[in-house]
Design an enzyme around this catalytic site. Structure first.
Site, mmCIF file in Angstrom:
data_model
loop_
_atom_site.group_PDB
_atom_site.id
_atom_site.type_symbol
_atom_site.label_atom_id
_atom_site.label_comp_id
_atom_site.label_asym_id
_atom_site.label_seq_id
_atom_site.Cartn_x
_atom_site.Cartn_y
_atom_site.Cartn_z
ATOM 1 N N GLU A 1 -9.772 -1.913 5.539
ATOM 2 C CA GLU A 1 -10.414 -1.673 6.834
ATOM 3 C C GLU A 1 -11.662 -2.549 6.961
ATOM 4 O O GLU A 1 -12.146 -3.101 5.966
ATOM 5 C CB GLU A 1 -10.816 -0.186 6.918
ATOM 6 N N ASP B 1 0.811 -1.215 0.000
ATOM 7 C CA ASP B 1 0.000 0.000 0.000
ATOM 8 C C ASP B 1 0.848 1.271 0.000
ATOM 9 O O ASP B 1 2.081 1.228 0.176
ATOM 10 C CB ASP B 1 -0.961 0.000 1.204
ATOM 11 N N HIS C 1 -7.375 -4.763 10.330
ATOM 12 C CA HIS C 1 -7.070 -4.492 8.918
ATOM 13 C C HIS C 1 -5.754 -5.146 8.504
ATOM 14 O O HIS C 1 -4.848 -5.331 9.315
ATOM 15 C CB HIS C 1 -7.068 -2.987 8.595
ATOM 16 N N ASP D 1 -7.777 -2.926 14.496
ATOM 17 C CA ASP D 1 -9.160 -3.213 14.075
ATOM 18 C C ASP D 1 -9.235 -4.405 13.106
ATOM 19 O O ASP D 1 -10.266 -4.656 12.500
ATOM 20 C CB ASP D 1 -9.786 -1.970 13.424
HETATM 21 C C1 F6R Z 1 1.515 -1.545 6.196
HETATM 22 C C2 F6R Z 1 0.152 -2.035 6.292
HETATM 23 C C3 F6R Z 1 -0.644 -2.039 7.572
HETATM 24 C C4 F6R Z 1 0.170 -2.404 8.808
HETATM 25 C C5 F6R Z 1 -0.699 -2.395 10.056
HETATM 26 C C6 F6R Z 1 0.108 -2.671 11.311
HETATM 27 O O1 F6R Z 1 1.996 -1.623 4.871
HETATM 28 O O2 F6R Z 1 -0.364 -2.418 5.299
HETATM 29 O O3 F6R Z 1 -1.728 -2.923 7.431
HETATM 30 O O4 F6R Z 1 0.734 -3.673 8.626
HETATM 31 O O5 F6R Z 1 -1.320 -1.152 10.193
HETATM 32 O O6 F6R Z 1 1.004 -1.637 11.514
HETATM 33 P P1 F6R Z 1 2.175 -1.744 12.602
HETATM 34 O O7 F6R Z 1 3.086 -2.832 12.156
HETATM 35 O O8 F6R Z 1 2.858 -0.394 12.558
HETATM 36 O O9 F6R Z 1 1.515 -2.031 13.908
#
Ligand code: F6R
Length: 241
Positions: free
Chosen positions: A142, A67, A137, A135
């Site tokens: 989401e 992303d 995701h 959450d």
């Molecule tokens: C990052 C991504 C997100 C993160 C998620 C967890 O490319 O796609 O889904 O993997 O938000 O983030 P952290 O690892 O910072 O807790």
């Protein structure tokens, strides 16, 4: 099918993820799916250390990131393009032309999504690295994102924007509200998935993913349908299992 590994600390989590990465890197032309965020940083550090000490080469590796934010330039210090270069790509011998990160700079984000999905059409990702949001995701998919979604423009939830505000001087006005993300169906096409989660604030999401009902309320629960997912956790993230 989940293979669950529970570790003592973050270093061990990163080591376990690296062990699986190293297997994938033995392939002739490995294809990696990569994530940003704090979860995979330890893994990327181990990849860099191994490249330096063992000479493991990334010349034949191609990568696709999950992303990217819309509305900030690639050179912005918080863009995922910059994150990946600073935390991994600048320190290994991967060729720039083999790196794919969605581009959130252009006028037509929908067209960029179409092109990104198209770039993956004839590609199978050998190993997809994932983190998980509080959450549930994965990528920027989401809650409520359809399970059959492909690369698309996602509106970021308030909670996700708040979680990320720390990277934007704690100023919510500076946090982008949209992103380009691989869809859930795109992620599911990977042959193998390693999901890294640490800390108590991930415990509910990890529970929902593995033991909860499979529905779009917890996007990561789609992984219940995948044949080869390794979930690498610390005790806190595993505390509700
Ligand atoms: C990052 C991504 C997100 C993160 C998620 C967890 O490319 O796609 O889904 O993997 O938000 O983030 P952290 O690892 O910072 O807790």
């Amino acid at each position: 099918m989940f293979n669950i590994i529970i570790c003592q600390n973050y270093d061990e989590v990163s080591r376990e993820a690296f062990r699986i990465m190293k297997e994938t890197l033995k392939k002739e032309a490995p294809v990696l799916g990569l994530a940003t965020g704090s979860s995979p940083i330890g893994l990327y550090k181990k990849m860099i250390a191994d490249h330096n000490s063992e000479g493991t080469s990334y010349r034949n590796v191609r990568s696709w990131n999950l992303d990217e934010y819309i509305g900030i330039p690639r050179t912005h210090e918080q863009s995922y393009w910059t994150f990946m270069h600073e935390n991994l790509f600048d320190h290994i011998d991967i060729a720039e032309e083999n790196i794919h990160v969605p581009c959130g700079e252009g006028e037509d984000a929908e067209e960029e999504c179409r092109k990104y999905e198209e770039s993956l059409r004839d590609v199978v990702i050998d190993l997809q690295i994932l983190g998980i949001g509080a959450d549930g995701h994965i990528g920027f998919n989401e809650p409520g994102t359809p399970f059959d979604s492909v690369t698309h423009v996602a509106e970021l939830e308030e909670q996700t924007r708040r979680d990320n505000a720390r990277f934007f001087d704690d100023n919510m006005d500076l946090v982008p509200s949209k992103a380009i993300t691989m869809g859930l169906a795109t992620i599911m096409r990977a042959s193998k998935i390693v999901l890294i989660a640490t800390g108590e604030n991930k415990a509910d999401a990890v529970y929902g993913m593995i033991k909860g009902e499979k529905n779009t309320g917890c996007p990561a629960s789609i992984l219940q349908e995948h044949a080869d997912v390794t979930v690498v956790l610390d005790h806190a993230a595993a505390s509700r299992l």
